[in-house]
Design an enzyme around this catalytic site. Sequence first.
Site, PDB file in Angstrom:
ATOM      1  N   GLY A   1      -4.625   4.082  -2.974  1.00 46.96           N
ATOM      2  CA  GLY A   1      -5.673   4.438  -4.379  1.00 46.96           C
ATOM      3  C   GLY A   1      -4.875   5.546  -5.386  1.00 46.96           C
TER       4      GLY A   1
ATOM      5  CG  HIS B   1      -1.902   0.999   1.294  1.00 49.12           C
ATOM      6  ND1 HIS B   1      -1.943   2.094   1.360  1.00 49.12           N
ATOM      7  CD2 HIS B   1      -3.089   1.339   1.074  1.00 49.12           C
ATOM      8  CE1 HIS B   1      -3.134   3.299   0.981  1.00 49.12           C
ATOM      9  NE2 HIS B   1      -4.078   1.760   0.780  1.00 49.12           N
TER      10      HIS B   1
ATOM     11  CD  GLU C   1      -6.676  -1.591  -1.357  1.00 48.68           C
ATOM     12  OE1 GLU C   1      -6.167  -0.951  -0.986  1.00 48.68           O
ATOM     13  OE2 GLU C   1      -5.946  -2.627  -1.312  1.00 48.68           O
TER      14      GLU C   1
ATOM     15  CE1 TYR D   1      -6.087  11.933   5.990  1.00 47.95           C
ATOM     16  CE2 TYR D   1      -7.277  12.214   4.597  1.00 47.95           C
ATOM     17  CZ  TYR D   1      -7.591  11.319   5.247  1.00 47.95           C
ATOM     18  OH  TYR D   1      -7.182  10.052   5.424  1.00 47.95           O
TER      19      TYR D   1
ATOM     20  CB  CYS E   1     -17.332  23.744  20.315  1.00 46.73           C
ATOM     21  SG  CYS E   1     -16.791  24.557  21.017  1.00 46.73           S
TER      22      CYS E   1
END
Length: 246
Positions: free
Chosen positions: A56, A21, A97, A143, A175
């Site tokens: 991805g 990955h 994927e 991110y 908040c």
Amino acid sequence: DGTVPDIVEKYGLTVERIHTHIGSGSDPGIWQQVAVKSLSFCKIWPTVEACNLGGGYKVGRNAGEPTTDLQEIGKPVKEAFKKFAEDTGRKLKMEIEPGTYLVAMAGALVSTVQDKVVTTGESGHTFLKLDAGMTDVLRPSLYGAIHPLTVLPGSGLAADVGSETEDVVVVGHCCESGDLMTPKPGEPEDLAERTLRKAEIGDIVVMDGSGAYCSGMSTKNYNSFPEAPEVLVDKEGKPHLVRKRQ
């Protein structure tokens, strides 16, 4: 000594799949390197039947951002698998994927401007507070991800779509200082202004590119906010309620 082959041998395991990955990317050279490295692991165990090239494919959510060319990155990967088959006599099943690539642009968050606040001074901003936020889309807060934002009139009338714009900071309803919809790119805790149509309380703000890692990664019920409804629009344009408002 702790290496994977030693562990496999020690416990009598059968390795059937190699899974790597690398995150999301669009560089063909990187994907070729990943394929070659992953296939080198597959050579270690003759029992391996599948190689999963996890990670991805980058989707350009905003103007000017690149979207992965699957043909471009697929060609060197295909050649690597063919060479593996020629060298070993084993034809592996390749797994990918592509979830984000398929659905990132298929979803949008529709929210309403709850409040508009103007702060003064050199570091002042115009803030738009939404009735949604990190409870629905966490990517900007986590991110520093940038999503397209569009302001539409609360009346729903095309005639009310104005041409006047303003620079604003868009924030969520939690908040929480990190509930920020317009961070600096890659800097989730830094404010950034976005030039949008001038908005008033009650107007609609649509955040596009929300089809992947948004609903499934939301901070569900944070600050006791109930879950928003989810609506699926079919190819005929007919809406279907797939999740009721909590």
